[in-house]
Motif scaffolding. Structure first.
Motif, PDB file in Angstrom:
ATOM      1  N   CYS A 111       0.855  -1.184   0.000  1.00  0.00           N
ATOM      2  CA  CYS A 111       0.000   0.000   0.000  1.00  0.00           C
ATOM      3  C   CYS A 111       0.892   1.236   0.000  1.00  0.00           C
ATOM      4  O   CYS A 111       1.734   1.395   0.880  1.00  0.00           O
ATOM      5  CB  CYS A 111      -0.932   0.025   1.205  1.00  0.00           C
ATOM      6  SG  CYS A 111      -1.928   1.530   1.217  1.00  0.00           S
ATOM      7  N   CYS A 114      -0.276   3.706   3.402  1.00  0.00           N
ATOM      8  CA  CYS A 114       0.051   3.350   4.792  1.00  0.00           C
ATOM      9  C   CYS A 114       1.269   2.433   4.872  1.00  0.00           C
ATOM     10  O   CYS A 114       1.706   2.093   5.962  1.00  0.00           O
ATOM     11  CB  CYS A 114      -1.152   2.706   5.483  1.00  0.00           C
ATOM     12  SG  CYS A 114      -1.593   1.083   4.839  1.00  0.00           S
ATOM     13  N   ARG A 116       1.586  -0.585   4.443  1.00  0.00           N
ATOM     14  CA  ARG A 116       1.403  -1.967   4.869  1.00  0.00           C
ATOM     15  C   ARG A 116       1.646  -2.870   3.664  1.00  0.00           C
ATOM     16  O   ARG A 116       1.410  -2.471   2.523  1.00  0.00           O
ATOM     17  CB  ARG A 116       0.006  -2.187   5.432  1.00  0.00           C
ATOM     18  CG  ARG A 116      -0.095  -1.709   6.872  1.00  0.00           C
ATOM     19  CD  ARG A 116      -1.400  -2.117   7.493  1.00  0.00           C
ATOM     20  NE  ARG A 116      -2.496  -1.445   6.817  1.00  0.00           N
ATOM     21  CZ  ARG A 116      -3.769  -1.640   7.123  1.00  0.00           C
ATOM     22  NH1 ARG A 116      -4.104  -2.480   8.074  1.00  0.00           N
ATOM     23  NH2 ARG A 116      -4.723  -0.992   6.469  1.00  0.00           N
ATOM     24  N   CYS A 151      -4.497  -0.205  -0.185  1.00  0.00           N
ATOM     25  CA  CYS A 151      -5.157  -1.265   0.584  1.00  0.00           C
ATOM     26  C   CYS A 151      -6.640  -0.901   0.746  1.00  0.00           C
ATOM     27  O   CYS A 151      -7.015   0.246   0.463  1.00  0.00           O
ATOM     28  CB  CYS A 151      -4.467  -1.448   1.939  1.00  0.00           C
ATOM     29  SG  CYS A 151      -4.859  -0.173   3.135  1.00  0.00           S
ATOM     30  N   CYS A 154      -7.243   2.312   2.837  1.00  0.00           N
ATOM     31  CA  CYS A 154      -6.782   3.556   2.191  1.00  0.00           C
ATOM     32  C   CYS A 154      -7.599   3.853   0.944  1.00  0.00           C
ATOM     33  O   CYS A 154      -7.853   5.024   0.624  1.00  0.00           O
ATOM     34  CB  CYS A 154      -5.295   3.463   1.859  1.00  0.00           C
ATOM     35  SG  CYS A 154      -4.269   3.417   3.333  1.00  0.00           S
TER      36      CYS A 154
HETATM   37 ZN   LIG Z   1      -3.109   1.448   3.115  1.00  0.00          ZN
END
Ligand SMILES: [Zn+2]
Ligand SMILES: [Zn+2]
Ligand SMILES: [Zn+2]
Length: 158
Positions: A111, A114, A116, A151, A154
């Motif tokens: 992502c 963020c 991740r 993601c 988001c």
């Molecule tokens: Zn994200």
């Protein structure tokens, strides 16, 4: 398989399971799971985000260790070599492996908001790349599969 980083889950279990699996593997293979290797894996497991070597060094120093870069790099090399962690080339960073059982070819969904990362498993011999390789008489030993995007959380916020 551990839960998806993008799904809510009991993250304490992720950390405990990851460390326990690494301990078992090291005991079986007669590998030294030194305190520093264990701590670096724990740091990587602490977040489903990829961390650079210098982020890890910062955490070690916050632990009060007088850690030098080679120490962090050696611990990371060990973790990557034995499959406890993977290097994300796109980010020049590392992530704890979330498929702690045997050989696999990871692919990463990263992502960009963020940071991740979700690890998925793919077979390089399958799909279009595998077909193209067979036609060329080429034996694939290693592929790098990294996808960047948003993601679910988001994407919803965007
Ligand atoms: Zn994200
Ligand atoms: Zn988790
Ligand atoms: Zn993995």
């Amino acid at each position: 398989m551990t839960p998806d980083a993008f799904d809510p889950h009991n993250h304490q279990d992720c950390i405990a399971d990851g460390l326990a699996a690494a301990e078992r593997h090291c005991a079986r293979e007669g590998l030294q799971f030194t305190p520093i290797r264990r701590r670096v894996l724990e740091i990587l497991l602490g977040d489903h985000t990829a961390l650079g070597a210098y982020d890890i060094l910062d955490r070690l120093r916050k632990d009060g260790l007088n850690a030098q870069p080679p120490m962090a790099y050696r611990a990371l090399d060990f973790l990557v070599m034995h499959g406890f962690a993977h290097r994300i080339e796109r980010l020049n960073a590392f992530i704890a492996c979330s498929h702690l059982h045997g050989d696999h070819t990871p692919a990463f969904l990263i992502c960009r908001t963020c940071q991740r990362v979700v690890e998925t498993d793919t077979d390089p011999a399958a799909g279009e790349l595998g077909r193209a390789a067979r036609q060329a008489g080429f034996v694939i030993e290693r592929t790098v599969r990294e996808a960047e995007g948003l993601c679910p959380a988001c994407a919803e916020a965007a």
